[in-house]
Scaffold this active site. Structure first.
Site, PDB file in Angstrom:
ATOM      1  N   ASN A 153      13.836  50.279  41.197  1.00  0.00           N
ATOM      2  CA  ASN A 153      12.366  50.261  41.198  1.00  0.00           C
ATOM      3  C   ASN A 153      11.731  51.611  41.513  1.00  0.00           C
ATOM      4  OD1 ASN A 153      13.126  50.061  43.880  1.00  0.00           O
ATOM      5  ND2 ASN A 153      11.426  48.745  44.441  1.00  0.00           N
ATOM      6  N   GLU A 250      18.413  49.812  53.482  1.00  0.00           N
ATOM      7  CA  GLU A 250      16.976  49.555  53.256  1.00  0.00           C
ATOM      8  C   GLU A 250      16.908  48.394  52.277  1.00  0.00           C
ATOM      9  OE1 GLU A 250      14.566  51.000  54.765  1.00  0.00           O
ATOM     10  OE2 GLU A 250      15.606  52.719  55.638  1.00  0.00           O
ATOM     11  N   CYS A 284       9.426  47.329  47.118  1.00  0.00           N
ATOM     12  CA  CYS A 284       9.912  46.711  48.360  1.00  0.00           C
ATOM     13  C   CYS A 284       8.742  46.457  49.297  1.00  0.00           C
ATOM     14  CB  CYS A 284      10.952  47.596  49.017  1.00  0.00           C
ATOM     15  SG  CYS A 284      10.400  49.280  49.205  1.00  0.00           S
ATOM     16  N   GLU A 464      14.649  55.991  56.650  1.00  0.00           N
ATOM     17  CA  GLU A 464      14.756  57.180  55.818  1.00  0.00           C
ATOM     18  C   GLU A 464      13.432  57.920  55.801  1.00  0.00           C
ATOM     19  OE1 GLU A 464      16.568  56.187  52.167  1.00  0.00           O
ATOM     20  OE2 GLU A 464      15.251  54.521  51.764  1.00  0.00           O
TER      21      GLU A 464
HETATM   22  P1  NAD Z   1      20.412  45.045  44.207  1.00  0.00           P
HETATM   23  O1  NAD Z   1      20.754  44.719  45.618  1.00  0.00           O
HETATM   24  O2  NAD Z   1      20.721  44.052  43.165  1.00  0.00           O
HETATM   25  O3  NAD Z   1      21.177  46.392  43.765  1.00  0.00           O
HETATM   26  C1  NAD Z   1      21.043  47.602  44.477  1.00  0.00           C
HETATM   27  C2  NAD Z   1      22.218  48.509  44.132  1.00  0.00           C
HETATM   28  O4  NAD Z   1      23.422  47.936  44.653  1.00  0.00           O
HETATM   29  C3  NAD Z   1      22.451  48.683  42.630  1.00  0.00           C
HETATM   30  O5  NAD Z   1      22.852  50.008  42.366  1.00  0.00           O
HETATM   31  C4  NAD Z   1      23.589  47.703  42.370  1.00  0.00           C
HETATM   32  O6  NAD Z   1      24.350  48.004  41.226  1.00  0.00           O
HETATM   33  C5  NAD Z   1      24.411  47.877  43.622  1.00  0.00           C
HETATM   34  N1  NAD Z   1      25.340  46.777  43.934  1.00  0.00           N
HETATM   35  C6  NAD Z   1      25.335  45.505  43.462  1.00  0.00           C
HETATM   36  N2  NAD Z   1      26.349  44.794  44.023  1.00  0.00           N
HETATM   37  C7  NAD Z   1      26.984  45.642  44.874  1.00  0.00           C
HETATM   38  C8  NAD Z   1      28.106  45.505  45.757  1.00  0.00           C
HETATM   39  N3  NAD Z   1      28.762  44.347  45.884  1.00  0.00           N
HETATM   40  N4  NAD Z   1      28.484  46.581  46.488  1.00  0.00           N
HETATM   41  C9  NAD Z   1      27.808  47.750  46.409  1.00  0.00           C
HETATM   42  N5  NAD Z   1      26.762  47.941  45.578  1.00  0.00           N
HETATM   43  C10 NAD Z   1      26.345  46.902  44.822  1.00  0.00           C
HETATM   44  O7  NAD Z   1      18.863  45.444  44.209  1.00  0.00           O
HETATM   45  P2  NAD Z   1      17.924  45.813  42.968  1.00  0.00           P
HETATM   46  O8  NAD Z   1      17.640  44.585  42.179  1.00  0.00           O
HETATM   47  O9  NAD Z   1      18.454  47.018  42.274  1.00  0.00           O
HETATM   48  O10 NAD Z   1      16.593  46.274  43.738  1.00  0.00           O
HETATM   49  C11 NAD Z   1      15.644  45.385  44.222  1.00  0.00           C
HETATM   50  C12 NAD Z   1      15.804  45.172  45.707  1.00  0.00           C
HETATM   51  O11 NAD Z   1      15.740  46.421  46.385  1.00  0.00           O
HETATM   52  C13 NAD Z   1      14.687  44.343  46.316  1.00  0.00           C
HETATM   53  O12 NAD Z   1      15.222  43.420  47.222  1.00  0.00           O
HETATM   54  C14 NAD Z   1      13.835  45.382  47.042  1.00  0.00           C
HETATM   55  O13 NAD Z   1      13.070  44.873  48.117  1.00  0.00           O
HETATM   56  C15 NAD Z   1      14.865  46.335  47.493  1.00  0.00           C
HETATM   57  N6  NAD Z   1      14.280  47.627  47.788  1.00  0.00           N
HETATM   58  C16 NAD Z   1      14.152  47.985  49.100  1.00  0.00           C
HETATM   59  C17 NAD Z   1      13.567  49.199  49.435  1.00  0.00           C
HETATM   60  C18 NAD Z   1      13.417  49.615  50.870  1.00  0.00           C
HETATM   61  O14 NAD Z   1      13.232  50.792  51.119  1.00  0.00           O
HETATM   62  N7  NAD Z   1      13.474  48.713  51.831  1.00  0.00           N
HETATM   63  C19 NAD Z   1      13.124  50.051  48.433  1.00  0.00           C
HETATM   64  C20 NAD Z   1      13.262  49.646  47.098  1.00  0.00           C
HETATM   65  C21 NAD Z   1      13.852  48.437  46.792  1.00  0.00           C
END
Ligand code: NAD
Length: 497
Positions: A153, A250, A284, A464
């Site tokens: 995102n 995060e 997020c 961060e």
């Molecule tokens: P996601 O958890 O599906 O994926 C995040 C990353 O993790 C991707 O690169 C994915 O390929 C990788 N991944 C998937 N399975 C994994 C595993 N088993 N081990 C290690 N890595 C793995 O999240 P998304 O759909 O890409 O992003 C949306 C989410 O991110 C939402 O929940 C959002 O709230 C969160 N987000 C949080 C922040 C914050 O700063 N708190 C900022 C942006 C997005």
């Protein structure tokens, strides 16, 4: 035109994955638009990235921090020069409107400059010793190889939040971006290379969970910095626990805007539209809950719905469009499922609620901006992260009631209050158990020089951005120098005065 293929970046070279497989990156506004093919990497590719980072660490950690920073200053300049192209690439691969992708790239510029500035600081402490002729101080040390795992995102901002502080502290990096936004990752890595980051210091491997898993468990990885969902964050945390890696998480949010009866209603509504539907609700920090004082509830609903109906939805690259598609068919299905859940739970669908499929929109993953009214705090749509253009409006009786509802979720990223009463504003600043609180502004709008992150299921205590990020990517070492020429015993020998 031939489809472009992109490689992994390992040890300063663009390399194909050992798997021999590629995955497609398509435009969420138009599935006919194939952006490129990227490496479907294997755990062995991840190993190669970590090994390259481990080799490069031996010399990178010894490069003086102000020199490492000079490379980051150059990188920030290069991102600024390429900003428009990067923003267009980003809109094409993840959908948010150009104005917002320009903001995303700007955040990467700001963060890279900020962390470059830290290269001449990285302050430690010098303190007086309790013994004569003894010197005491603490310095920051890099950890080694940092795994950086990022979501889609904020495809350039978030990698920069992690990679810039990692580098300035003297770490090397193995980076896995989301498979939905690999082009922005390639753009960022190209900038770092062009700015003079030596081979092996930053390595990038595209691919799925297998790659992320290997980056979370590899013995040479000393710190894992992850942004993504709480479900995946938990797995990363568990995977990295075995050899006690430092883990920075995060994760998800269920952010809230509290609107009091003395709020400037029009301002609050502008904030709810921007906070709820910016990035199609896929931030997020998205304001997915709005808690409104009962005295102004009806008027708020009337204006909020009317304002939301006027939002122009379409391809984020087109002029005048205010909300783009959601990122993928999967994400669209999740949004549609929650609309169904909300209706079954008895919430009132006030506007939206449908996939958009007319004309060109049928080729993308578009959903109407959606508002539910008469939501109660325990409904699933008020508790679970939807990550789409769906806002739940909840009625409250008082400030205390609003704070209780606001805090009554598993997450704790961002909260905001609209009020003209300074006492209420300060009470919310103190009592919301979140990492960020805004007053008279929506739940989004963080700046790079303050800590960013959340409580509860949003984070694991790290932050961060700002100098807080240095805590993730460095470790303290305390140094004592005894120049007395004799054995001096702390806590045992007493000093004659
Ligand atoms: P996601 O958890 O599906 O994926 C995040 C990353 O993790 C991707 O690169 C994915 O390929 C990788 N991944 C998937 N399975 C994994 C595993 N088993 N081990 C290690 N890595 C793995 O999240 P998304 O759909 O890409 O992003 C949306 C989410 O991110 C939402 O929940 C959002 O709230 C969160 N987000 C949080 C922040 C914050 O700063 N708190 C900022 C942006 C997005």
């Amino acid at each position: 035109m031939a489809t472009r293929s992109f490689s992994n970046f390992i040890d300063g070279q663009w390399l194909a994955s050992k798997s021999g497989h590629l995955f497609e990156n398509r435009n969420p506004a138009n599935q006919d638009d194939l952006i490129g093919l990227f490496q479907e990497s294997t755990p062995e590719d991840a190993d190669a990235a970590v090994q390259a980072a481990q080799r490069a660490y031996a010399s990178w950690r010894l490069v003086p921090a102000p020199k490492r920073a000079e490379i980051l200053f150059r990188a920030a300049q290069l991102i600024a020069e390429r900003k428009e192209q990067f923003a267009r690439d980003m809109t094409r691969e993840m959908g948010k409107v150009l104005e917002e992708t320009r903001g995303d790239v700007q955040e990467a510029i700001d963060m890279t400059y900020f962390m470059a500035g830290e290269g001449r600081r990285l302050y430690g402490q010098t303190v007086p010793s309790e013994l004569r002729d003894k010197f005491a101080m603490s310095v920051r040390q890099p950890l080694g190889v940092s795994s950086v795992i990022t979501p889609w995102n904020f495809p350039m901002a978030i990698p920069s939040w992690k990679i810039a502080p990692a580098l300035v502290c003297g770490n090397t990096v193995a980076f896995k971006p989301s498979s939905l936004t690999p082009l922005s990752a390639v753009n960022f890595v190209n900038v770092l290379t062009d700015a003079g980051v030596p081979p092996g210091v930053v390595n990038m491997v595209t691919g799925g969970p297998d790659v992320g898993t290997r980056l979370s468990v590899h013995e040479h990885v000393k710190v894992v910095s992850f942004t993504g969902s709480s479900a995946v964050g938990r797995i990363v945390n568990q995977n990295a626990a075995n050899d006690f890696k430092k883990v920075h998480l995060e994760m998800g949010g269920k952010n809230v805007i509290l609107i009091m009866d003395d709020a400037q209603l029009e301002l609050a509504i502008e904030g709810c539209v921007w906070g709820g539907f910016g990035t199609s609700g896929q931030r997020c920090t998205a304001a997915s809950r709005v808690v409104v004082h009962e005295k102004v509830y009806d008027e708020f609903i009337r204006q909020f719905v009317e304002r939301t109906k006027r939002l122009k939805v379409g391809d984020g690259a087109a002029d005048g469009v205010q909300m783009g598609p959601v990122v993928s068919e999967g994400q669209l299905q999740t949004v549609m499922k929650y609309v169904e859940v909300g209706q079954k739970e008895g919430a009132r669908l006030l506007t939206g609620g449908h996939r958009l499929e007319s004309g060109a929109l049928a080729r993308g993953h578009f959903h109407e901006p959606t508002i539910f009214g008469e939501v109660t705090p325990k409904m699933r749509i008020a508790q679970e992260e939807i990550f789409g253009p769906v806002v739940s409006v909840i009625r409250c009786r008082s400030l205390e009631d609003a704070i209780d509802i606001g805090n009554g979720v598993a997450y704790g990223l961002s909260a905001s209050i609209y009020t003209r009463d300074v006492n209420r504003a300060f009470a919310v600043m103190r009592d919301m158990y979140t990492g960020i609180v805004y007053v008279n502004a929506p739940t989004i709008g963080a700046e790079v020089h303050l800590p960013f992150g959340g409580t509860k299921a949003t984070g694991n205590g790290h932050r961060e951005a700002g100098t807080a990020a240095l805590e993730v990517f460095s470790e303290w070492k305390s140094l004592y120098v005894d120049f007395s020429g004799k054995l001096q015993r702390a806590q045992i020998d007493t000093e004659e005065i």
